[in-house]
Design a protein around this motif. Structure first.
Motif, PDB file in Angstrom:
ATOM      1  N   THR A  75       0.794  21.271  33.306  1.00  0.00           N
ATOM      2  CA  THR A  75       1.160  21.899  32.153  1.00  0.00           C
ATOM      3  C   THR A  75       0.869  21.454  30.691  1.00  0.00           C
ATOM      4  N   ALA A  76       0.481  20.233  30.788  1.00  0.00           N
ATOM      5  CA  ALA A  76      -0.009  19.583  29.373  1.00  0.00           C
ATOM      6  C   ALA A  76       1.049  19.440  28.194  1.00  0.00           C
ATOM      7  N   TRP A  77       1.953  18.595  28.508  1.00  0.00           N
ATOM      8  CA  TRP A  77       3.135  18.593  27.622  1.00  0.00           C
ATOM      9  C   TRP A  77       2.705  18.680  26.228  1.00  0.00           C
ATOM     10  N   MET A  78       1.620  18.018  25.743  1.00  0.00           N
ATOM     11  CA  MET A  78       0.848  18.185  24.585  1.00  0.00           C
ATOM     12  C   MET A  78       1.353  19.182  23.767  1.00  0.00           C
ATOM     13  N   HIS A  79       0.948  20.549  24.531  1.00  0.00           N
ATOM     14  CA  HIS A  79       1.040  21.892  24.116  1.00  0.00           C
ATOM     15  C   HIS A  79       2.388  22.703  24.605  1.00  0.00           C
ATOM     16  N   TYR A  80       3.353  21.728  25.303  1.00  0.00           N
ATOM     17  CA  TYR A  80       4.493  22.536  25.815  1.00  0.00           C
ATOM     18  C   TYR A  80       5.248  23.571  25.116  1.00  0.00           C
ATOM     19  N   HIS A  81       5.467  23.162  23.977  1.00  0.00           N
ATOM     20  CA  HIS A  81       6.289  24.127  23.090  1.00  0.00           C
ATOM     21  C   HIS A  81       5.684  25.414  22.767  1.00  0.00           C
ATOM     22  N   ASP A  82       4.313  25.327  22.793  1.00  0.00           N
ATOM     23  CA  ASP A  82       3.573  26.631  22.600  1.00  0.00           C
ATOM     24  C   ASP A  82       3.620  27.754  23.662  1.00  0.00           C
ATOM     25  N   THR A  83       4.007  27.116  24.808  1.00  0.00           N
ATOM     26  CA  THR A  83       4.149  27.953  25.886  1.00  0.00           C
ATOM     27  C   THR A  83       5.672  28.860  25.841  1.00  0.00           C
ATOM     28  N   LEU A  84       6.460  28.496  25.046  1.00  0.00           N
ATOM     29  CA  LEU A  84       7.738  29.332  24.645  1.00  0.00           C
ATOM     30  C   LEU A  84       7.471  30.337  23.690  1.00  0.00           C
ATOM     31  N   THR A  85       6.626  30.203  22.772  1.00  0.00           N
ATOM     32  CA  THR A  85       6.447  30.729  21.558  1.00  0.00           C
ATOM     33  C   THR A  85       6.388  32.197  21.448  1.00  0.00           C
ATOM     34  N   GLU A  86       5.606  32.875  22.446  1.00  0.00           N
ATOM     35  CA  GLU A  86       5.623  34.502  22.530  1.00  0.00           C
ATOM     36  C   GLU A  86       6.973  34.927  23.015  1.00  0.00           C
ATOM     37  N   ALA A  87       7.574  34.303  24.149  1.00  0.00           N
ATOM     38  CA  ALA A  87       8.894  34.909  24.471  1.00  0.00           C
ATOM     39  C   ALA A  87       9.900  34.698  23.770  1.00  0.00           C
ATOM     40  N   THR A  88       9.706  33.799  22.677  1.00  0.00           N
ATOM     41  CA  THR A  88      10.717  33.414  21.755  1.00  0.00           C
ATOM     42  C   THR A  88      10.441  34.426  20.822  1.00  0.00           C
ATOM     43  N   ALA A  89       9.336  34.813  20.461  1.00  0.00           N
ATOM     44  CA  ALA A  89       9.354  35.658  19.317  1.00  0.00           C
ATOM     45  C   ALA A  89      10.079  36.939  19.974  1.00  0.00           C
ATOM     46  N   ARG A  90       9.699  37.566  20.880  1.00  0.00           N
ATOM     47  CA  ARG A  90       9.977  38.759  21.554  1.00  0.00           C
ATOM     48  C   ARG A  90      11.652  38.698  21.409  1.00  0.00           C
ATOM     49  N   LEU A  91      12.276  37.669  21.918  1.00  0.00           N
ATOM     50  CA  LEU A  91      13.653  37.875  21.855  1.00  0.00           C
ATOM     51  C   LEU A  91      14.186  37.927  20.577  1.00  0.00           C
ATOM     52  N   VAL A  92      13.792  37.278  19.597  1.00  0.00           N
ATOM     53  CA  VAL A  92      14.383  37.386  18.223  1.00  0.00           C
ATOM     54  C   VAL A  92      13.747  38.507  17.167  1.00  0.00           C
ATOM     55  N   GLY A  93      12.919  39.107  17.621  1.00  0.00           N
ATOM     56  CA  GLY A  93      12.340  40.388  16.684  1.00  0.00           C
ATOM     57  C   GLY A  93      11.328  39.519  15.780  1.00  0.00           C
ATOM     58  N   ALA A  94      10.697  38.611  16.113  1.00  0.00           N
ATOM     59  CA  ALA A  94       9.799  37.865  15.272  1.00  0.00           C
ATOM     60  C   ALA A  94       8.281  37.864  15.587  1.00  0.00           C
ATOM     61  N   LYS A  95       7.527  37.309  14.577  1.00  0.00           N
ATOM     62  CA  LYS A  95       6.129  37.008  14.771  1.00  0.00           C
ATOM     63  C   LYS A  95       5.987  35.538  15.631  1.00  0.00           C
ATOM     64  N   PRO A  96       4.856  35.485  16.500  1.00  0.00           N
ATOM     65  CA  PRO A  96       4.742  34.055  16.760  1.00  0.00           C
ATOM     66  C   PRO A  96       4.858  32.931  15.764  1.00  0.00           C
ATOM     67  N   VAL A  97       3.966  33.248  14.693  1.00  0.00           N
ATOM     68  CA  VAL A  97       4.209  32.279  13.740  1.00  0.00           C
ATOM     69  C   VAL A  97       5.328  31.752  13.017  1.00  0.00           C
TER      70      VAL A  97
END
Length: 426
Positions: A75-97
């Protein structure tokens, strides 16, 4: 929806509920009779997803197999937080950036206040709701002190009108206009933890921006509970925990939103950390900090992999359930049914009063019951009947039927328990 006070009716609603199967994806504590309890404490700590243990075990296995190379393999911990970005953006009505998952809530709140509470000699006021969660009160006061200000002068608290329990939007807007050029920051909770009132974040943001203030929200009780449109509402910043409605474990990780207009603002004051540095040359270990674009530039440290693994498992359930629109629809029905059952009892207002707004647009799935007499007796009555509720001093019980794992039968049982309590001798 025309409600009925019967077990058959509650079970009929459950049979028609398109989200009913998700209850089986959570581990429900047992009550005194050894059966699953009626758990309505999701606003304090969400239940454990059945997928959480395997998600963490997978990272334990990766650690065992790869050691430090786990940062780049699997799962490459180096980029682990990136795997949460899209779902988080959907959750709060945001853009991934605009979003990143990192740290814990109070840490993130302080990091954001460093950047967005920038008082001057004339514009220094910080407006928040009176009776906010203590962490927010402490943060506001300590940030004022950090700038050499007296919190009693810099921090302005909103209080309800006499005889009322919640704030009116027009009064919030009026106070913002009154403070005008002296107002540096509006910082409210998206949902007040005590009353369960959901604020009109779009209206508050417009009012704050109209006088030149920055506007941010603590969404601890709103994320995973309300339909959020942070980007469209033009909110400047927000943060939230994930252990309440997002079911990501005690002390779980936190989320941050920073509007995209700040995405490429390296000039913004911030407390810098290695993981917020541009990844293209992060490992060159240069002294000069160059922040990543967007919310990710506020990161301090590398990913908290184990709590993030739980959070990732929970976010997958939210997406599987159809996201917040589907959950919000059921939430309004659940909370509406609970409110109807309680009001049908016609208990005296000097004994039990619902202080959460009746308007579904002004609340999430929480109802706060103000008990002027026998409050602890009702709380203990709940506990004896396997209803796990939340007591808040001095005399409030919070009930939060969560759409992912609570049922209409749960809500009916709460109504029955309150009815029994109402018949007990004083």
């Amino acid at each position: 929806m025309p409600y009925q006070n019967s077990l058959d009716f509650a079970r009929q609603l459950d049979a028609q509920d398109p989200l009913r199967a998700f209850r089986s994806q959570f581990l429900i504590p047992k009550g005194p009779d050894g059966q699953p309890c009626t758990y309505v404490c999701g606003n304090s700590l969400g239940l454990q997803p059945t997928s959480a243990r395997a998600a963490v075990e997978a990272e334990f296995a990766a650690w065992e197999e790869h050691g430090v190379e786990g940062h780049f393999r699997g799962t490459a911990w180096m980029h682990y937080h990136d795997t949460l970005t899209e779902a988080t953006a959907r959750l709060v009505g945001a853009k991934p950036v605009e979003v990143v998952v990192m740290n814990s809530l109070s840490v993130n709140l302080h990091l954001l206040l460093i950047s967005f509470y920038r008082p001057t000699a004339t514009r220094y006021k910080l407006l928040m709701e009176g009776g906010a969660f203590p962490s927010d009160q402490y943060a506001a006061a300590s940030q004022a002190k950090l700038h050499g200000l007296n919190p009693d002068e810099a921090v302005v608290e909103l209080v309800p009108r006499p005889g009322e329990h919640t704030l009116r939007t027009e009064d919030i807007e009026a106070k913002i206009q009154e403070l005008g050029d002296s107002l540096a920051l509006v910082m409210l909770g998206g949902v007040n933890y005590y009353t369960g009132q959901a604020f009109d974040m779009a209206a508050v943001t417009r009012a704050g921006h109209a006088v030149g203030a920055t506007v941010g929200f603590d969404l601890a009780h709103a994320a995973g509970n309300l339909l959020l449109h942070l980007h469209d509402w033009d909110v400047d910043f927000a943060c939230w925990c994930t252990y309440k409605y997002l079911n990501s474990g005690p002390g779980g990780t936190s989320g941050v939103f920073v509007h995209e207009r700040f995405a490429n603002r390296p000039d913004l004051p911030r407390l810098a950390g290695w993981w917020g540095h541009d990844p293209s040359d992060r490992f060159q270990m240069k002294k000069e900090f160059r922040p990543m674009p967007g919310a990710a530039g506020w990161q301090l440290s590398n990913a908290q992999v184990f709590p993030m693994a739980i959070h990732k498992a929970s976010l997958a359930i939210f997406d599987e359930a159809g996201g917040m629109p589907a959950l919000r629809q059921k939430s309004e029905q659940l909370t509406g049914y609970l409110e109807w059952l309680l009001r049908e009892l016609n208990l005296p207002a000097d004994e039990l009063e619902i202080i959460t707004p009746a308007d579904p647009a002004q609340r999430g799935c929480q109802l706060s019951l103000l008990l002027r007499r026998r409050g602890r007796a009702l709380f203990e009555h709940f506990a004896a009947r396997g209803i796990m509720a939340d007591w808040r001093e001095p005399n409030v019980i919070r009930l939060s039927p969560v759409p992912l794992y609570n049922s209409f039968e749960d809500v009916w049982r709460i109504g029955q328990a309150v009815a029994e309590w109402g018949q007990l001798p004083v």
